[in-house]
Design a protein around this motif. Structure first.
Motif, PDB file in Angstrom:
ATOM      1  N   ALA A  80      57.556  37.640  50.695  1.00  0.00           N
ATOM      2  CA  ALA A  80      56.521  37.474  49.677  1.00  0.00           C
ATOM      3  C   ALA A  80      55.234  38.057  50.219  1.00  0.00           C
ATOM      4  N   ARG A  81      54.572  38.850  49.418  1.00  0.00           N
ATOM      5  CA  ARG A  81      53.320  39.478  49.822  1.00  0.00           C
ATOM      6  C   ARG A  81      52.154  38.673  49.276  1.00  0.00           C
ATOM      7  N   THR A  82      51.190  38.396  50.122  1.00  0.00           N
ATOM      8  CA  THR A  82      49.995  37.703  49.651  1.00  0.00           C
ATOM      9  C   THR A  82      49.019  38.738  49.100  1.00  0.00           C
ATOM     10  N   LEU A  83      48.105  38.255  48.293  1.00  0.00           N
ATOM     11  CA  LEU A  83      47.136  39.156  47.677  1.00  0.00           C
ATOM     12  C   LEU A  83      46.323  39.917  48.712  1.00  0.00           C
ATOM     13  N   SER A  84      45.983  39.267  49.811  1.00  0.00           N
ATOM     14  CA  SER A  84      45.150  39.916  50.826  1.00  0.00           C
ATOM     15  C   SER A  84      45.907  40.990  51.601  1.00  0.00           C
ATOM     16  N   GLU A  85      47.224  40.996  51.528  1.00  0.00           N
ATOM     17  CA  GLU A  85      48.024  41.991  52.242  1.00  0.00           C
ATOM     18  C   GLU A  85      48.174  43.307  51.484  1.00  0.00           C
ATOM     19  N   ILE A  86      47.740  43.330  50.242  1.00  0.00           N
ATOM     20  CA  ILE A  86      47.976  44.508  49.405  1.00  0.00           C
ATOM     21  C   ILE A  86      46.640  45.187  49.107  1.00  0.00           C
ATOM     22  N   PRO A  87      46.359  46.289  49.798  1.00  0.00           N
ATOM     23  CA  PRO A  87      45.091  46.987  49.574  1.00  0.00           C
ATOM     24  C   PRO A  87      45.103  47.731  48.242  1.00  0.00           C
ATOM     25  N   LEU A  88      44.208  47.339  47.371  1.00  0.00           N
ATOM     26  CA  LEU A  88      44.197  47.939  46.053  1.00  0.00           C
ATOM     27  C   LEU A  88      42.785  47.885  45.500  1.00  0.00           C
ATOM     28  N   SER A  89      42.331  49.005  44.962  1.00  0.00           N
ATOM     29  CA  SER A  89      41.011  49.015  44.336  1.00  0.00           C
ATOM     30  C   SER A  89      41.090  49.780  43.018  1.00  0.00           C
ATOM     31  N   LEU A  90      40.189  49.451  42.123  1.00  0.00           N
ATOM     32  CA  LEU A  90      40.168  50.062  40.803  1.00  0.00           C
ATOM     33  C   LEU A  90      38.806  50.679  40.530  1.00  0.00           C
ATOM     34  N   ASP A  91      38.795  51.758  39.756  1.00  0.00           N
ATOM     35  CA  ASP A  91      37.555  52.389  39.325  1.00  0.00           C
ATOM     36  C   ASP A  91      37.337  52.041  37.864  1.00  0.00           C
ATOM     37  N   ARG A  92      36.553  51.022  37.615  1.00  0.00           N
ATOM     38  CA  ARG A  92      36.344  50.543  36.248  1.00  0.00           C
ATOM     39  C   ARG A  92      35.645  51.579  35.376  1.00  0.00           C
ATOM     40  N   ASP A  93      34.972  52.541  35.980  1.00  0.00           N
ATOM     41  CA  ASP A  93      34.303  53.595  35.229  1.00  0.00           C
ATOM     42  C   ASP A  93      35.112  54.889  35.210  1.00  0.00           C
ATOM     43  N   GLY A  94      36.318  54.836  35.735  1.00  0.00           N
ATOM     44  CA  GLY A  94      37.156  56.031  35.820  1.00  0.00           C
ATOM     45  C   GLY A  94      37.675  56.465  34.469  1.00  0.00           C
ATOM     46  N   GLU A  95      38.235  57.661  34.442  1.00  0.00           N
ATOM     47  CA  GLU A  95      38.718  58.213  33.183  1.00  0.00           C
ATOM     48  C   GLU A  95      40.071  57.638  32.772  1.00  0.00           C
TER      49      GLU A  95
END
Length: 75
Positions: free
Chosen positions: A3-18
């Protein structure tokens, strides 16, 4: 299988992206799988918990998961 914890998964989003957030999420998860950061059998966080941490709607994350299921990345 782990099971992967949230802190183990590097993920970012660009809310202003296309691209919509669901597409960004699917792309990011796909890259993590391709880079072996996420391995076959890993259990991802629940859509509810992950969407809360990312600040997106659960539906957005479900859409991303559904896309990855259709592509064979998730089961």
């Amino acid at each position: 299988m782990r099971a992967r914890t949230l802190s183990e998964i590097p993920l970012s989003l660009d809310r202003d992206g296309e691209h919509p957030l669901s597409v960004q999420l699917a792309d990011a998860i796909r890259r993590l799988i391709d880079a072996d950061v996420l391995a076959a059998g890993d259990v991802l966080p629940s859509t509810r918990a992950w969407s809360e941490q990312l600040g997106v709607s659960r539906g957005t994350l479900v859409t991303a998961y559904d896309q990855l299921v259709s592509e064979g990345y998730l089961a």
